[in-house]
Design an enzyme around this catalytic site. Structure first.
Site, PDB file in Angstrom:
ATOM      1  N   LEU A  75      10.536 -79.185  47.928  1.00 49.20           N
ATOM      2  CA  LEU A  75      10.764 -79.486  49.345  1.00 49.20           C
ATOM      3  C   LEU A  75       9.530 -79.090  50.161  1.00 49.20           C
ATOM      4  O   LEU A  75       8.648 -78.395  49.667  1.00 49.20           O
ATOM      5  CB  LEU A  75      12.009 -78.744  49.821  1.00 49.20           C
ATOM      6  CG  LEU A  75      13.288 -79.251  49.149  1.00 49.20           C
ATOM      7  CD1 LEU A  75      14.428 -78.252  49.325  1.00 49.20           C
ATOM      8  CD2 LEU A  75      13.671 -80.613  49.700  1.00 49.20           C
ATOM      9  N   CYS A  79       3.125 -81.445  53.640  1.00 47.05           N
ATOM     10  CA  CYS A  79       2.477 -80.311  54.325  1.00 47.05           C
ATOM     11  C   CYS A  79       1.940 -79.266  53.341  1.00 47.05           C
ATOM     12  O   CYS A  79       0.749 -78.988  53.333  1.00 47.05           O
ATOM     13  CB  CYS A  79       3.434 -79.698  55.341  1.00 47.05           C
ATOM     14  SG  CYS A  79       2.817 -78.165  56.031  1.00 47.05           S
ATOM     15  N   CYS A  84      -1.191 -80.366  55.749  1.00 46.59           N
ATOM     16  CA  CYS A  84      -1.507 -79.284  56.707  1.00 46.59           C
ATOM     17  C   CYS A  84      -1.987 -78.008  56.025  1.00 46.59           C
ATOM     18  O   CYS A  84      -2.912 -77.365  56.522  1.00 46.59           O
ATOM     19  CB  CYS A  84      -0.316 -78.914  57.574  1.00 46.59           C
ATOM     20  SG  CYS A  84       0.978 -80.114  57.671  1.00 46.59           S
ATOM     21  N   HIS A 134       5.639 -74.401  47.347  1.00 45.32           N
ATOM     22  CA  HIS A 134       6.676 -75.304  46.825  1.00 45.32           C
ATOM     23  C   HIS A 134       7.889 -74.502  46.358  1.00 45.32           C
ATOM     24  O   HIS A 134       9.031 -74.828  46.669  1.00 45.32           O
ATOM     25  CB  HIS A 134       6.140 -76.080  45.617  1.00 45.32           C
ATOM     26  CG  HIS A 134       4.983 -76.976  45.930  1.00 45.32           C
ATOM     27  ND1 HIS A 134       4.029 -77.294  45.005  1.00 45.32           N
ATOM     28  CD2 HIS A 134       4.629 -77.623  47.056  1.00 45.32           C
ATOM     29  CE1 HIS A 134       3.146 -78.113  45.546  1.00 45.32           C
ATOM     30  NE2 HIS A 134       3.484 -78.320  46.797  1.00 45.32           N
ATOM     31  N   PHE A 503      -6.112 -56.326  76.153  1.00 49.85           N
ATOM     32  CA  PHE A 503      -7.587 -56.242  76.183  1.00 49.85           C
ATOM     33  C   PHE A 503      -8.155 -57.446  76.944  1.00 49.85           C
ATOM     34  O   PHE A 503      -7.551 -57.916  77.894  1.00 49.85           O
ATOM     35  CB  PHE A 503      -8.156 -56.083  74.773  1.00 49.85           C
ATOM     36  CG  PHE A 503      -9.644 -55.811  74.772  1.00 49.85           C
ATOM     37  CD1 PHE A 503     -10.185 -54.838  75.612  1.00 49.85           C
ATOM     38  CD2 PHE A 503     -10.498 -56.542  73.983  1.00 49.85           C
ATOM     39  CE1 PHE A 503     -11.562 -54.606  75.632  1.00 49.85           C
ATOM     40  CE2 PHE A 503     -11.873 -56.303  73.991  1.00 49.85           C
ATOM     41  CZ  PHE A 503     -12.394 -55.342  74.820  1.00 49.85           C
TER      42      PHE A 503
HETATM   43  C1  COM Z   1       5.929 -76.230  55.770  1.00 54.53           C
HETATM   44  C2  COM Z   1       6.945 -77.130  55.213  1.00 54.53           C
HETATM   45  S1  COM Z   1       4.555 -76.062  54.730  1.00 54.53           S
HETATM   46  S2  COM Z   1       8.415 -76.937  56.047  1.00 54.53           S
HETATM   47  O1  COM Z   1       8.237 -77.425  57.410  1.00 54.53           O
HETATM   48  O2  COM Z   1       8.768 -75.498  56.104  1.00 54.53           O
HETATM   49  O3  COM Z   1       9.449 -77.664  55.361  1.00 54.53           O
END
Ligand code: COM
Length: 525
Positions: A75, A79, A84, A134, A503
């Site tokens: 899942l 990304c 990303c 992953h 700061f």
């Molecule tokens: C982020 C993947 S790398 S998710 O948005 O957490 O499913």
């Protein structure tokens, strides 16, 4: 493989996913409460990327019953796999490399060793490490979020309530399409040569260390990956039809910010050819050797290179949904949805990179959640026409709200608070400001590299209209600035100037606002 009653730890998940990725005949991974045949799910999320995973998790938390189906054995979608996460790894490397080059053999910095700055090493580092993300996504979604899923299985849409996958038929009240997007390659000859890559094939296939790079396209991806390649020592040229940061996919780019960013890339030795068209990619023995381009003047020139990178955008994977459901897509191939993420087909929603708007994480996750909440009976709209944005070169560049030029079109009394200020003959090249998080070393020894910031204020209402920043450490604050300035009551310079800064923090504009907030009639700074 039924893993419902197994509880693999992270190491076991990494192995399981690795096996599935390397064996094309590997079995689907089933995490189903029952065999699924008698169940009507509230929604089947096709695609377990950021949108599908967050949408399904939210639905489950609301008491619904979602099912995720994904072709990958993990899942999180592209990304953590190709998009990303590697991009952020490479951008962080670019920032570090930039600092090491400017300070080579100064202070405590070692002499910069260009042989140790290699694209391939960073790619191998990413390849070796991506399994942990992953594994965590699979573990968290099963054990903590209690969402059912079928992974490593292609979903086939039968109709608006039926999907088949892993040899089973699943029924749901709704479908949520989140199959993502893939890079598009332009139609120019020679792209089949070895040495031509996009951000996906880069992390999957690169097997040599490029010496020079020609980037085709002027997108965010082109700028971000280009800055990284160049920082490693791979001499990079960007070939872009539009001026950088003036492409349609970016909004609210202030001209002074743009000049600082693009000027900074040139200062570091990158060649940026704007108004230039790629004509063809040339090669020898099957490998790329040069790119022929047509310059703004009409002249055609050859740019020798051993590596071509395409930053020419992405298109959603909509074909199956079009064929099976006749779903409406727009002229750039994105699924047409309303603010509830409902498509033209009743009961079918689309999210993430499938729909219009920026292909960004916030839109993916929030569109998934919007679909879930509407399916669960809430009347919730998500309008992502206004949003904060950012990109990385060797800097972190963040912006939100109106540019100075946009503000001047609408407001009579626009006040600019800026660092360094634009004052004739001030010698701002040698002004060590803004000095802030991550630029202190630059401020004291290479002041012109210290960054740039601009706040745009309406002098009448005293409300902040926009904020623009080049430097480090400001991006997080822009999430909250976005929220504050887009509230109905907005954010005044007085409120901003009364915040407790930690700061110096000029990147959050607190101290600069405080220097002017005492003025009954606001003035530029
Ligand atoms: C982020 C993947 S790398 S998710 O948005 O957490 O499913």
């Amino acid at each position: 493989m039924d893993i419902r009653h197994q509880h693999p730890n992270l190491g076991e998940w990494i192995e399981l996913i690795d096996d599935a990725m390397t064996d094309p005949s590997s079995e689907p991974i089933l995490n189903l409460v029952d065999d699924g045949s008698e169940v009507e799910y509230d929604a089947i999320f096709i695609g377990g990327g950021a949108g599908g995973r967050f949408g399904a998790a939210y639905m489950k938390a609301m008491g619904g019953r979602p099912l995720i189906i994904d072709a990958w054995p993990f899942l999180g979608g592209s990304c953590p796999h190709q998009a990303c996460v590697p991009h952020h790894l490479f951008s962080e490397a670019a920032e570090e490399l930039d600092r090491m080059r400017w300070f080579s053999d100064e202070l405590f910095f070692p002499k910069f060793d260009a042989d140790r700055a290699r694209i391939l090493d960073l790619i191998n580092l990413f390849r070796a490490g991506r399994g942990s993300a992953h594994a965590f996504m699979n573990w968290q979604t099963k054990e903590q979020l209690d969402v059912e899923y079928v992974l490593n299985a292609h979903a086939t849409i039968v109709d608006a309530t039926t999907v088949t996958a892993a040899g089973r038929t699943f029924k749901a009240r709704n479908l949520v399409l989140g199959m993502g997007a893939r890079p598009v390659w332009p139609d120019i000859p020679g792209l089949d040569l070895a040495g031509v890559h996009d951000f996906v094939t880069l992390v999957e296939e690169l097997d040599y260390e490029p010496k020079t790079c020609v980037i085709i396209g002027g997108s965010k991806v082109a700028m971000e990956y280009g800055a990284f390649f160049h920082a490693t020592g791979c001499t990079t040229t960007i070939v872009s039809r539009s001026p950088l940061m003036r492409t349609k996919s970016l909004h609210h780019i202030d001209e002074d910010l743009r000049q600082y960013v693009v000027g900074g890339m040139r200062k570091r030795g990158m060649t940026i050819l704007e108004g230039t068209h790629p004509v063809q990619v040339n090669g020898e023995d099957g490998h790329v050797t040069s790119v022929t381009v047509r310059l703004e003047t009409g002249e055609e020139v050859d740019l020798p290179t051993d590596f071509v990178f395409l930053g020419t955008g992405e298109r959603p994977l909509v074909q199956q949904a079009q064929e099976a459901l006749g779903i409406q897509v727009n002229d750039v191939g994105r699924v047409v949805v309303n603010h509830r993420m409902q498509s033209s087909v009743p009961g079918v929603y689309a999210i993430g990179d499938m729909i219009d708007g920026p292909m960004e994480m916030f839109k993916a996750r929030k569109s998934g959640v919007t679909a879930a909440r509407n399916i669960m009976g809430e009347d919730l709209e998500f309008d992502f026409t206004e949003y904060p944005d950012s990109l990385h070169t060797t800097y972190e560049v963040s912006w939100v709200g109106l540019t100075e030029a946009e503000a001047r079109e609408v407001y009579d009394d626009v006040i600019i608070i800026q660092m360094p200020p634009t004052v004739k003959d001030l010698d701002t090249e040698n002004l060590p400001l803004p000095c802030a998080e991550g630029t202190m070393l630059y401020a004291f020894s290479k002041p012109e590299l210290s960054g740039f910031q601009k706040l745009v204020v309406d002098g009448d209402s005293r409300k902040v209209l926009g904020a623009h920043h080049v430097g480090y450490g400001a991006k997080d604050a822009f999430q909250y600035l976005d929220y504050l300035i887009h509230r109905p009551e907005g954010l005044t310079i007085d409120t901003l100037g009364w915040m407790n800064e930690l700061f110096l923090n000029p990147e959050h504009f607190v101290q600069l606002s405080r220097l002017r907030a005492g003025n009954a009639n606001l003035r530029n700074l």
